[in-house]
Design an enzyme around this catalytic site. Structure first.
Site, PDB file in Angstrom:
ATOM      1  N   ASN A  11       1.023  -1.193   0.060  1.00 50.44           N
ATOM      2  CA  ASN A  11      -0.358   0.344   0.278  1.00 50.44           C
ATOM      3  C   ASN A  11       0.805   1.319  -0.185  1.00 50.44           C
ATOM      4  O   ASN A  11       1.710   1.295   0.968  1.00 50.44           O
ATOM      5  CB  ASN A  11      -0.967  -0.303   1.137  1.00 50.44           C
ATOM      6  CG  ASN A  11      -1.919   1.108   1.682  1.00 50.44           C
ATOM      7  OD1 ASN A  11      -1.543   0.997   0.438  1.00 50.44           O
ATOM      8  ND2 ASN A  11      -2.358   1.467   2.166  1.00 50.44           N
ATOM      9  N   LYS A  13      -0.125   4.175  -0.245  1.00 50.73           N
ATOM     10  CA  LYS A  13      -0.449   5.413   0.229  1.00 50.73           C
ATOM     11  C   LYS A  13      -0.442   6.661  -0.774  1.00 50.73           C
ATOM     12  O   LYS A  13      -0.022   6.717  -1.834  1.00 50.73           O
ATOM     13  CB  LYS A  13       0.530   5.568   1.461  1.00 50.73           C
ATOM     14  CG  LYS A  13      -0.420   4.377   2.548  1.00 50.73           C
ATOM     15  CD  LYS A  13       0.157   4.719   3.897  1.00 50.73           C
ATOM     16  CE  LYS A  13      -0.658   3.465   4.631  1.00 50.73           C
ATOM     17  NZ  LYS A  13      -0.447   3.363   6.070  1.00 50.73           N
ATOM     18  N   HIS A  97      -9.548   1.784   4.798  1.00 56.75           N
ATOM     19  CA  HIS A  97      -8.605   1.733   5.693  1.00 56.75           C
ATOM     20  C   HIS A  97      -8.277   2.034   6.610  1.00 56.75           C
ATOM     21  O   HIS A  97      -9.502   3.530   6.637  1.00 56.75           O
ATOM     22  CB  HIS A  97      -7.251   1.901   4.997  1.00 56.75           C
ATOM     23  CG  HIS A  97      -6.067   1.863   5.043  1.00 56.75           C
ATOM     24  ND1 HIS A  97      -6.108   2.557   6.221  1.00 56.75           N
ATOM     25  CD2 HIS A  97      -5.208   1.056   4.901  1.00 56.75           C
ATOM     26  CE1 HIS A  97      -4.422   2.060   6.374  1.00 56.75           C
ATOM     27  NE2 HIS A  97      -3.860   1.342   6.009  1.00 56.75           N
ATOM     28  N   GLU A  99      -7.053   4.630   7.537  1.00 59.34           N
ATOM     29  CA  GLU A  99      -7.109   5.923   7.605  1.00 59.34           C
ATOM     30  C   GLU A  99      -8.376   6.713   6.417  1.00 59.34           C
ATOM     31  O   GLU A  99      -8.380   8.106   7.086  1.00 59.34           O
ATOM     32  CB  GLU A  99      -5.676   6.554   6.692  1.00 59.34           C
ATOM     33  CG  GLU A  99      -4.114   5.973   7.501  1.00 59.34           C
ATOM     34  CD  GLU A  99      -2.838   5.595   6.337  1.00 59.34           C
ATOM     35  OE1 GLU A  99      -3.333   6.104   5.620  1.00 59.34           O
ATOM     36  OE2 GLU A  99      -2.255   4.911   7.702  1.00 59.34           O
ATOM     37  N   GLU A 169      -5.733  -4.821  10.258  1.00 61.25           N
ATOM     38  CA  GLU A 169      -4.352  -3.888  10.397  1.00 61.25           C
ATOM     39  C   GLU A 169      -4.882  -3.069  11.798  1.00 61.25           C
ATOM     40  O   GLU A 169      -5.715  -2.117  11.543  1.00 61.25           O
ATOM     41  CB  GLU A 169      -5.004  -3.208   9.286  1.00 61.25           C
ATOM     42  CG  GLU A 169      -4.046  -3.611   8.446  1.00 61.25           C
ATOM     43  CD  GLU A 169      -3.103  -2.349   6.928  1.00 61.25           C
ATOM     44  OE1 GLU A 169      -2.267  -2.873   6.919  1.00 61.25           O
ATOM     45  OE2 GLU A 169      -3.997  -1.715   7.064  1.00 61.25           O
ATOM     46  N   GLY A 175       1.915   2.120  10.731  1.00 62.09           N
ATOM     47  CA  GLY A 175       3.110   3.357  10.861  1.00 62.09           C
ATOM     48  C   GLY A 175       4.085   3.879  11.674  1.00 62.09           C
ATOM     49  O   GLY A 175       4.412   4.529  12.157  1.00 62.09           O
ATOM     50  N   SER A 215       3.102  -2.169  10.555  1.00 61.30           N
ATOM     51  CA  SER A 215       4.573  -2.458  10.515  1.00 61.30           C
ATOM     52  C   SER A 215       5.960  -4.031  10.537  1.00 61.30           C
ATOM     53  O   SER A 215       6.265  -3.837  10.839  1.00 61.30           O
ATOM     54  CB  SER A 215       5.078  -1.995  11.865  1.00 61.30           C
ATOM     55  OG  SER A 215       4.432  -0.795  12.173  1.00 61.30           O
TER      56      SER A 215
HETATM   57  P1  13P Z   1       2.622   0.532   7.812  1.00 60.16           P
HETATM   58  O1  13P Z   1       2.939  -1.019   7.250  1.00 60.16           O
HETATM   59  O2  13P Z   1       3.652   1.695   7.278  1.00 60.16           O
HETATM   60  O3  13P Z   1       2.297   0.237   8.616  1.00 60.16           O
HETATM   61  O4  13P Z   1       1.651   0.480   7.064  1.00 60.16           O
HETATM   62  C1  13P Z   1       0.667  -0.546   7.033  1.00 60.16           C
HETATM   63  C2  13P Z   1      -0.387  -0.253   6.513  1.00 60.16           C
HETATM   64  O5  13P Z   1      -1.544   0.886   7.293  1.00 60.16           O
HETATM   65  C3  13P Z   1      -1.189  -0.724   4.920  1.00 60.16           C
HETATM   66  O6  13P Z   1      -2.435  -0.621   4.237  1.00 60.16           O
END
Ligand code: 13P
Length: 258
Positions: A11, A13, A97, A99, A169, A175, A215
């Site tokens: 991803n 982002k 997601h 976010e 997740e 992150g 992560s």
């Molecule tokens: P990270 O791997 O940066 O923690 O992000 C995970 C994520 O949100 C994947 O969709």
């Protein structure tokens, strides 16, 4: 270990220009062998979908969007639709997601409509679910996660849902460099599969790929992917460099071979 094909998804982002996306996709695709037993998917920003599709041409790597609207067309300024994602060559789309739920007001009801619209276009939804730190500390993890899974699949039977992928997740692991312990990830994945089995039937639930995200890095991918119900990974930060993402793909290949 399992008949489910592992899936490693990146991803990206809100990162990478068209040129950067093309270069990264090319570097990853050059590493991925057809028939490795592990599926690999890249999710660039929407403006890079077409360039990444071209860079992946002739490779075994799939293309994912990061979001969609549920309608195909109309007066929906700023949106993309499953029909257009298909037109751009997407075989997958991330949905729900955290976010998007946190910062863009995405609701369970909207997520459900998007899942149904993607399935109607034969695009594989990668449905994201996960609890916040407060919810985990209050002992609400399974209530939250199973509730999100149930809401997103409501009214859809196993036949309609067939290709669905679910990504667990935990928000506190995204992150932050703080990964769920492999056994804790397994506990939630096992509960998701059990709940899907009760809701939609065991044979489909046993076939659903459950990804862990939060992560995931080269140094923890093998441990996470050695859990019986962790069928792959949804990777954010570590998917932005081929040097970090390729070892995670290799962990998926090892799971396929185990
Ligand atoms: P990270 O791997 O940066 O923690 O992000 C995970 C994520 O949100 C994947 O969709």
């Amino acid at each position: 270990m399992s008949t489910r094909t592992p899936l490693i998804a990146g991803n990206w982002k809100l990162h990478n220009t068209v040129a950067e996306s093309r270069a990264l996709a090319g570097a990853i695709a050059a590493h991925v062998r057809d028939g490795s037993g592990c599926d690999v998917v890249l999710g660039p920003v929407a403006t890079s979908l077409t360039a990444v599709k071209q860079a992946l041409d002739g490779s075994a790597v799939g293309l994912s969007a990061q979001n969609t609207h549920w309608e195909d067309s109309g007066a929906w300024t700023g949106e993309l639709s499953p029909a257009l994602l298909l037109d751009a060559g997407c075989g997958y789309c991330f949905i729900g997601h955290s976010e998007r739920r946190q910062f863009f007001g995405e609701t369970d009801a909207g997520v459900r409509k998007k899942v149904a619209a993607l399935l109607a276009h034969e695009i594989v939804p990668i449905l994201c679910v996960g609890e916040s730190l407060e919810q985990r500390e209050a002992g609400q993890t399974l209530d939250v996660v199973l509730g999100q899974v149930e809401a997103a699949t409501e009214g859809l039977d196993a036949g309609a849902l067939a290709p669905l992928v679910v990504a667990y997740e935990p928000i506190w692991a995204i992150g932050t460099g703080r990964t769920a312990k492999a056994e804790d990830a397994q506990d939630v994945h096992g509960a998701i599969r059990g709940h899907l089995s009760e809701l939609k039937g065991k044979s489909w639930a046993d076939s659903v790929r459950l990804l862990y995200g939060g992560s995931v890095k080269p140094n923890n991918a093998d441990e996470l992917l050695s859990q019986p119900d962790v069928d792959g990974a949804l990777v954010g930060g570590a998917s932005l460099s081929a040097d970090n993402f390729i070892p995670i793909i290799d962990a998926g290949v090892r799971r396929a071979e185990s």
